[in-house]
Design an enzyme around this catalytic site. Structure first.
Site, PDB file in Angstrom:
ATOM      1  N   ARG A 116       0.763  -1.192  -0.211  1.00 36.57           N
ATOM      2  CA  ARG A 116      -0.012   0.085   0.127  1.00 36.57           C
ATOM      3  C   ARG A 116       0.810   1.289   0.040  1.00 36.57           C
ATOM      4  O   ARG A 116       0.582   2.221   0.403  1.00 36.57           O
ATOM      5  CB  ARG A 116      -0.951  -0.010   1.196  1.00 36.57           C
ATOM      6  CG  ARG A 116      -2.009  -0.996   1.218  1.00 36.57           C
ATOM      7  CD  ARG A 116      -3.220  -0.723   2.013  1.00 36.57           C
ATOM      8  NE  ARG A 116      -4.222  -1.878   1.702  1.00 36.57           N
ATOM      9  CZ  ARG A 116      -4.436  -2.812   2.609  1.00 36.57           C
ATOM     10  NH1 ARG A 116      -3.626  -2.941   3.583  1.00 36.57           N
ATOM     11  NH2 ARG A 116      -5.382  -3.865   2.297  1.00 36.57           N
ATOM     12  N   LYS A 138       2.832  11.166 -11.491  1.00 33.97           N
ATOM     13  CA  LYS A 138       2.011  10.302 -12.388  1.00 33.97           C
ATOM     14  C   LYS A 138       2.778   8.872 -12.620  1.00 33.97           C
ATOM     15  O   LYS A 138       3.916   8.978 -12.847  1.00 33.97           O
ATOM     16  CB  LYS A 138       1.608  10.880 -13.768  1.00 33.97           C
ATOM     17  CG  LYS A 138       0.416  11.899 -13.739  1.00 33.97           C
ATOM     18  CD  LYS A 138      -0.039  12.307 -15.058  1.00 33.97           C
ATOM     19  CE  LYS A 138      -1.118  13.164 -15.184  1.00 33.97           C
ATOM     20  NZ  LYS A 138      -1.634  13.589 -16.480  1.00 33.97           N
ATOM     21  N   GLU A 180       8.603  17.722 -25.688  1.00 33.22           N
ATOM     22  CA  GLU A 180       7.852  18.089 -24.451  1.00 33.22           C
ATOM     23  C   GLU A 180       8.265  19.639 -23.872  1.00 33.22           C
ATOM     24  O   GLU A 180       7.844  20.223 -23.474  1.00 33.22           O
ATOM     25  CB  GLU A 180       8.162  17.044 -23.077  1.00 33.22           C
ATOM     26  CG  GLU A 180       7.547  15.830 -23.474  1.00 33.22           C
ATOM     27  CD  GLU A 180       6.082  15.714 -22.965  1.00 33.22           C
ATOM     28  OE1 GLU A 180       5.504  16.911 -22.672  1.00 33.22           O
ATOM     29  OE2 GLU A 180       5.617  14.718 -23.163  1.00 33.22           O
ATOM     30  N   LYS A 222       6.622  23.281 -14.665  1.00 30.17           N
ATOM     31  CA  LYS A 222       5.682  22.008 -14.147  1.00 30.17           C
ATOM     32  C   LYS A 222       5.592  22.043 -12.502  1.00 30.17           C
ATOM     33  O   LYS A 222       4.398  21.739 -11.955  1.00 30.17           O
ATOM     34  CB  LYS A 222       6.312  20.717 -14.657  1.00 30.17           C
ATOM     35  CG  LYS A 222       5.482  19.526 -14.191  1.00 30.17           C
ATOM     36  CD  LYS A 222       5.805  18.253 -15.082  1.00 30.17           C
ATOM     37  CE  LYS A 222       4.624  17.232 -14.974  1.00 30.17           C
ATOM     38  NZ  LYS A 222       4.982  15.984 -15.661  1.00 30.17           N
ATOM     39  N   GLU A 232      -4.907  16.752 -11.549  1.00 32.34           N
ATOM     40  CA  GLU A 232      -5.355  16.854 -12.712  1.00 32.34           C
ATOM     41  C   GLU A 232      -6.882  17.354 -12.573  1.00 32.34           C
ATOM     42  O   GLU A 232      -7.532  16.667 -13.650  1.00 32.34           O
ATOM     43  CB  GLU A 232      -5.027  15.963 -13.795  1.00 32.34           C
ATOM     44  CG  GLU A 232      -4.879  16.349 -15.095  1.00 32.34           C
ATOM     45  CD  GLU A 232      -4.642  15.578 -16.261  1.00 32.34           C
ATOM     46  OE1 GLU A 232      -5.132  14.825 -16.865  1.00 32.34           O
ATOM     47  OE2 GLU A 232      -3.343  14.948 -16.039  1.00 32.34           O
ATOM     48  N   ARG A 236      -3.608  21.601 -14.245  1.00 26.85           N
ATOM     49  CA  ARG A 236      -2.789  20.336 -14.741  1.00 26.85           C
ATOM     50  C   ARG A 236      -3.028  19.891 -16.020  1.00 26.85           C
ATOM     51  O   ARG A 236      -2.167  19.548 -16.751  1.00 26.85           O
ATOM     52  CB  ARG A 236      -2.667  19.269 -13.627  1.00 26.85           C
ATOM     53  CG  ARG A 236      -1.465  18.331 -13.889  1.00 26.85           C
ATOM     54  CD  ARG A 236      -1.053  17.312 -12.925  1.00 26.85           C
ATOM     55  NE  ARG A 236      -0.126  16.414 -13.182  1.00 26.85           N
ATOM     56  CZ  ARG A 236       0.444  15.601 -12.664  1.00 26.85           C
ATOM     57  NH1 ARG A 236       0.390  15.642 -11.143  1.00 26.85           N
ATOM     58  NH2 ARG A 236       1.321  14.822 -12.984  1.00 26.85           N
ATOM     59  N   ASN A 240      -1.595  18.220 -21.267  1.00 29.03           N
ATOM     60  CA  ASN A 240      -1.847  17.420 -22.330  1.00 29.03           C
ATOM     61  C   ASN A 240      -1.938  17.801 -23.671  1.00 29.03           C
ATOM     62  O   ASN A 240      -2.431  17.120 -24.459  1.00 29.03           O
ATOM     63  CB  ASN A 240      -3.491  16.735 -21.863  1.00 29.03           C
ATOM     64  CG  ASN A 240      -3.275  15.931 -20.642  1.00 29.03           C
ATOM     65  OD1 ASN A 240      -2.279  15.319 -20.054  1.00 29.03           O
ATOM     66  ND2 ASN A 240      -4.326  16.221 -19.526  1.00 29.03           N
ATOM     67  N   HIS A 243      -1.131  15.542 -26.358  1.00 26.35           N
ATOM     68  CA  HIS A 243      -1.160  14.005 -26.007  1.00 26.35           C
ATOM     69  C   HIS A 243      -2.421  13.272 -26.661  1.00 26.35           C
ATOM     70  O   HIS A 243      -2.473  12.171 -26.619  1.00 26.35           O
ATOM     71  CB  HIS A 243      -1.081  14.297 -24.458  1.00 26.35           C
ATOM     72  CG  HIS A 243       0.140  14.258 -24.022  1.00 26.35           C
ATOM     73  ND1 HIS A 243       0.907  15.471 -24.395  1.00 26.35           N
ATOM     74  CD2 HIS A 243       0.923  13.540 -23.179  1.00 26.35           C
ATOM     75  CE1 HIS A 243       2.224  15.515 -23.938  1.00 26.35           C
ATOM     76  NE2 HIS A 243       2.199  14.266 -23.026  1.00 26.35           N
ATOM     77  N   HIS A 247      -1.147  10.083 -28.048  1.00 28.31           N
ATOM     78  CA  HIS A 247      -1.428   8.917 -27.357  1.00 28.31           C
ATOM     79  C   HIS A 247      -2.085   7.879 -28.388  1.00 28.31           C
ATOM     80  O   HIS A 247      -1.785   6.660 -28.434  1.00 28.31           O
ATOM     81  CB  HIS A 247      -2.422   9.130 -26.287  1.00 28.31           C
ATOM     82  CG  HIS A 247      -1.479   9.450 -25.008  1.00 28.31           C
ATOM     83  ND1 HIS A 247      -2.143   9.731 -23.754  1.00 28.31           N
ATOM     84  CD2 HIS A 247      -0.152   9.730 -24.697  1.00 28.31           C
ATOM     85  CE1 HIS A 247      -1.216  10.159 -22.801  1.00 28.31           C
ATOM     86  NE2 HIS A 247       0.153  10.079 -23.216  1.00 28.31           N
ATOM     87  N   HIS A 260       7.552   8.472 -27.321  1.00 29.17           N
ATOM     88  CA  HIS A 260       6.404   9.338 -26.841  1.00 29.17           C
ATOM     89  C   HIS A 260       6.608  10.731 -27.124  1.00 29.17           C
ATOM     90  O   HIS A 260       5.563  11.371 -27.523  1.00 29.17           O
ATOM     91  CB  HIS A 260       6.459   9.320 -25.133  1.00 29.17           C
ATOM     92  CG  HIS A 260       5.307  10.167 -24.656  1.00 29.17           C
ATOM     93  ND1 HIS A 260       3.914   9.994 -24.645  1.00 29.17           N
ATOM     94  CD2 HIS A 260       5.609  11.305 -23.745  1.00 29.17           C
ATOM     95  CE1 HIS A 260       3.363  11.030 -24.055  1.00 29.17           C
ATOM     96  NE2 HIS A 260       4.216  11.731 -23.654  1.00 29.17           N
TER      97      HIS A 260
END
Length: 351
Positions: A116, A138, A180, A222, A232, A236, A240, A243, A247, A260
């Protein structure tokens, strides 16, 4: 050493930018009863021994995965967790993610779910990881239907960035990171976008002072965004940009054709085209954005892929709402906004 603070209350941590990897590790690694390094085959050959030496005198294990997005699966996570159990890792143990974005995503996910949750440290070794994926917490893995669809938010205890590791990157990986970098200029800081264009040759040559500035600037942007919106729910989302289409391109090519950052570069181009066609930006600003993208010489032709299939993949994106697909589109210099579009409303011109 330059240091940036990610202000997240009890989950706050430092980003440490250094010229000496070993010194950076010794000063910023923290404590643990046992240690496990997660890395990939390529990075292990370059830095695995150095990091092990930096932890001399501690109980250290290492798990090495195959490089690339193909490793970013639930089965890889299961293998790592089993290895951690076999080697008696506890909640007081600490995990080190040594590698690029794939390693960071997998390692962070394992750290977040093992017993956990356990503490972990990011040591990013690619430009993309240093300025983007290592910051913000993330984590996740891919499914055949969509990228990063399974994951958690798990902030590292620290991030250690060493500038000199970039010297081992090939051109493809460097371009991936620059994708990026350009994104930050479009979403938040138009003068920085101009800086990228004006200093592109220095960036490609990994000029030390230029790269220190670029990495610090991206991390500052960032860090601010994450401190305002960790999960997000608002600000935030601007990260994206590029993306949604990016993606989909990664998924439609089974994560084998594009890095990426390459996919994001192409995604930014077509999403900027969408913004132009929707009169969100004028032609002059569109040229500003595409001038930066074209500096990379990325092949922007995606006509071989079915637009309908790409949109179908986008429909599985976790950011969507009420059957509408989330796009972050430019709306002014250094500004973007979210638009939720139906499949019928999505349109972009081919190159």
């Amino acid at each position: 050493m330059d240091r940036l603070y990610i202000n997240l209350g009890r989950k706050s941590y430092w980003i440490n930018i250094t010229d000496n990897l070993i010194d950076g590790i010794v000063k910023n690694i923290g404590h643990g009863d046992r240690w496990i390094i997660i890395t990939d085959e390529n990075v292990d050959k370059l830095y695995g021994r150095s990091v092990m030496d930096a932890l001399k005198g501690k109980t250290v294990q290492k798990y090495v995965i195959k490089p690339g997005e193909a490793s970013k699966t639930i089965s890889t996570v299961t293998e790592i967790i089993s290895y951690m159990l076999e080697n008696k890792m506890t909640r007081k143990s600490k995990l080190i993610a040594l590698g690029g974005g794939v390693v960071g995503d997998i390692a962070g996910f394992c750290a977040s779910i093992y017993m956990r949750g356990m503490e972990w440290v990011q040591i990013p070794t690619t430009l993309l990881a240093q300025i983007d994926s290592s910051v913000g917490g993330k984590t996740g893995v891919n499914m055949p239907q969509a990228k990063n669809i399974v994951g958690t938010y798990s902030q590292p205890k620290s991030v250690i960035i060493e500038l000199n590791v970039l010297n081992t990157l090939d051109r493809k990986e460097l371009i991936s990171g620059i994708g990026e970098v350009i994104k930050y200029g479009v979403i938040y800081d138009h003068p920085f976008l101009n800086y990228i264009v004006e200093n592109y040759d220095k960036i490609m040559k990994l000029d030390h002072d230029t790269m220190r500035y670029v990495i610090k600037k991206c991390c500052e942007i960032k860090a601010y965004i994450i401190s305002k919106d960790e999960r997000e729910e608002g600000l935030r989302k601007i990260l994206n940009f590029g993306h949604t289409i990016g993606h989909a391109l990664e998924a439609i090519t089974n994560y084998k054709k594009y890095t990426h950052g390459e996919a994001v570069l192409i995604g930014m181009f077509y999403e900027a085209k969408m913004a132009l066609n929707m009169n969100l930006i004028d032609k002059s600003y569109f040229i500003d954005i595409t001038t930066a993208i074209n500096k990379t010489n990325i092949n922007l032709d995606i006509s071989e892929y079915s637009k309908e299939k790409l949109i179908e993949i986008m429909a599985h994106d976790k950011k969507n709402l009420k059957d509408k697909i989330s796009f972050i589109l430019p709306c002014d210099k250094g500004k973007v906004k979210e638009l939720l579009l139906s499949k019928e409303e999505i349109e972009w011109d081919e190159v």
